[in-house]
Write an enzyme that holds these catalytic residues in place. Structure first.
Site, PDB file in Angstrom:
ATOM      1  N   CYS A  89      -1.496   8.813  -3.264  1.00 24.56           N
ATOM      2  CA  CYS A  89      -1.840   8.833  -1.845  1.00 24.56           C
ATOM      3  C   CYS A  89      -2.551  10.144  -1.539  1.00 24.56           C
ATOM      4  O   CYS A  89      -2.121  11.207  -2.003  1.00 24.56           O
ATOM      5  CB  CYS A  89      -0.568   8.700  -1.013  1.00 24.56           C
ATOM      6  SG  CYS A  89      -0.847   8.714   0.775  1.00 24.56           S
ATOM      7  N   HIS A 131      -0.787  -0.659   1.015  1.00 25.28           N
ATOM      8  CA  HIS A 131      -0.628   0.789   1.185  1.00 25.28           C
ATOM      9  C   HIS A 131      -1.096   1.221   2.581  1.00 25.28           C
ATOM     10  O   HIS A 131      -0.393   1.966   3.276  1.00 25.28           O
ATOM     11  CB  HIS A 131      -1.426   1.496   0.083  1.00 25.28           C
ATOM     12  CG  HIS A 131      -1.324   2.980   0.089  1.00 25.28           C
ATOM     13  ND1 HIS A 131      -0.568   3.667  -0.828  1.00 25.28           N
ATOM     14  CD2 HIS A 131      -1.896   3.925   0.888  1.00 25.28           C
ATOM     15  CE1 HIS A 131      -0.688   4.976  -0.590  1.00 25.28           C
ATOM     16  NE2 HIS A 131      -1.484   5.151   0.442  1.00 25.28           N
ATOM     17  N   GLU A 132      -2.280   0.756   2.985  1.00 22.48           N
ATOM     18  CA  GLU A 132      -2.831   1.198   4.273  1.00 22.48           C
ATOM     19  C   GLU A 132      -2.069   0.609   5.455  1.00 22.48           C
ATOM     20  O   GLU A 132      -1.857   1.300   6.454  1.00 22.48           O
ATOM     21  CB  GLU A 132      -4.322   0.868   4.364  1.00 22.48           C
ATOM     22  CG  GLU A 132      -5.181   1.510   3.280  1.00 22.48           C
ATOM     23  CD  GLU A 132      -4.968   3.000   3.083  1.00 22.48           C
ATOM     24  OE1 GLU A 132      -4.706   3.731   4.065  1.00 22.48           O
ATOM     25  OE2 GLU A 132      -5.058   3.451   1.920  1.00 22.48           O
ATOM     26  N   HIS A 135       0.938   2.694   5.961  1.00 21.41           N
ATOM     27  CA  HIS A 135       0.644   3.924   6.711  1.00 21.41           C
ATOM     28  C   HIS A 135       0.709   3.669   8.216  1.00 21.41           C
ATOM     29  O   HIS A 135       1.280   4.471   8.970  1.00 21.41           O
ATOM     30  CB  HIS A 135      -0.749   4.459   6.377  1.00 21.41           C
ATOM     31  CG  HIS A 135      -0.792   5.397   5.224  1.00 21.41           C
ATOM     32  ND1 HIS A 135      -0.058   6.563   5.163  1.00 21.41           N
ATOM     33  CD2 HIS A 135      -1.504   5.349   4.069  1.00 21.41           C
ATOM     34  CE1 HIS A 135      -0.307   7.186   4.022  1.00 21.41           C
ATOM     35  NE2 HIS A 135      -1.176   6.466   3.345  1.00 21.41           N
TER      36      HIS A 135
END
Length: 163
Positions: A89, A131-132, A135
């Site tokens: 990351c 992953h995004e 976030h």
């Protein structure tokens, strides 16, 4: 627009659930331009708005030469058996850990014109989409690690030069 500095682990914005984009205006258009510029740098697969200090649901991606963005992305489908994949990351520089991710993912959101869009894929694209969206939900990939692996990662972070 220039690429924006990436917020690092410990910054509260990274643990905050991002607000939806309510209206596409000049501010949101500038954000998308910054996200695209920020993800075009070498070694970057995705950048979430929270990583550049903006608490809005938006991210950009750069996978196999395909560059794009999604506003108000929601992870609407994952499939397959979770696999432990090496993951890093930008907000946790220099640290790569085996992270459980589904081999297929699909997100749905809107573009700058308010049109519904979908982005889906396997491999790195699936990993980046998960992953995004994490976030934007205030999660880091470290939150997906098993307890022992997470403790080890936290120790490495504490001992790093950037922390």
């Amino acid at each position: 627009m220039p690429e924006r500095p990436i917020r690092l682990f410990g910054d509260p914005v990274l643990k905050t659930v991002s607000a939806p984009v309510e209206q596409v205006d000049d501010r949101v258009r500038a954000l998308v331009a910054d996200l695209i510029d920020s993800v075009r740098l070498p070694g970057r697969a995705g950048v979430a708005a929270s990583q550049i200090g903006v608490n809005l649901r938006a991210f950009s991606y750069n996978i196999d030469g395909e560059v794009g963005y999604v506003l108000n992305p929601e992870l609407v489908e994952v499939s397959g058996e979770k696999e432990a994949i090496d993951e890093g990351c930008l907000s946790v520089p220099g640290l790569w850990k085996k992270t459980p991710r589904y081999p297929f993912a699909r997100v749905r959101g809107i573009d700058l014109d308010g049109n519904e869009i979908e982005v889906s894929g396997t491999g790195l694209m699936a990993q980046a989409l998960q992953h995004e969206t994490d976030h934007l939900d205030g999660l880091l990939y470290l939150d997906r690690l098993e307890n022992d692996e997470r403790r080890s990662a936290m120790k490495e972070i504490r001992e790093s030069d950037w922390f």
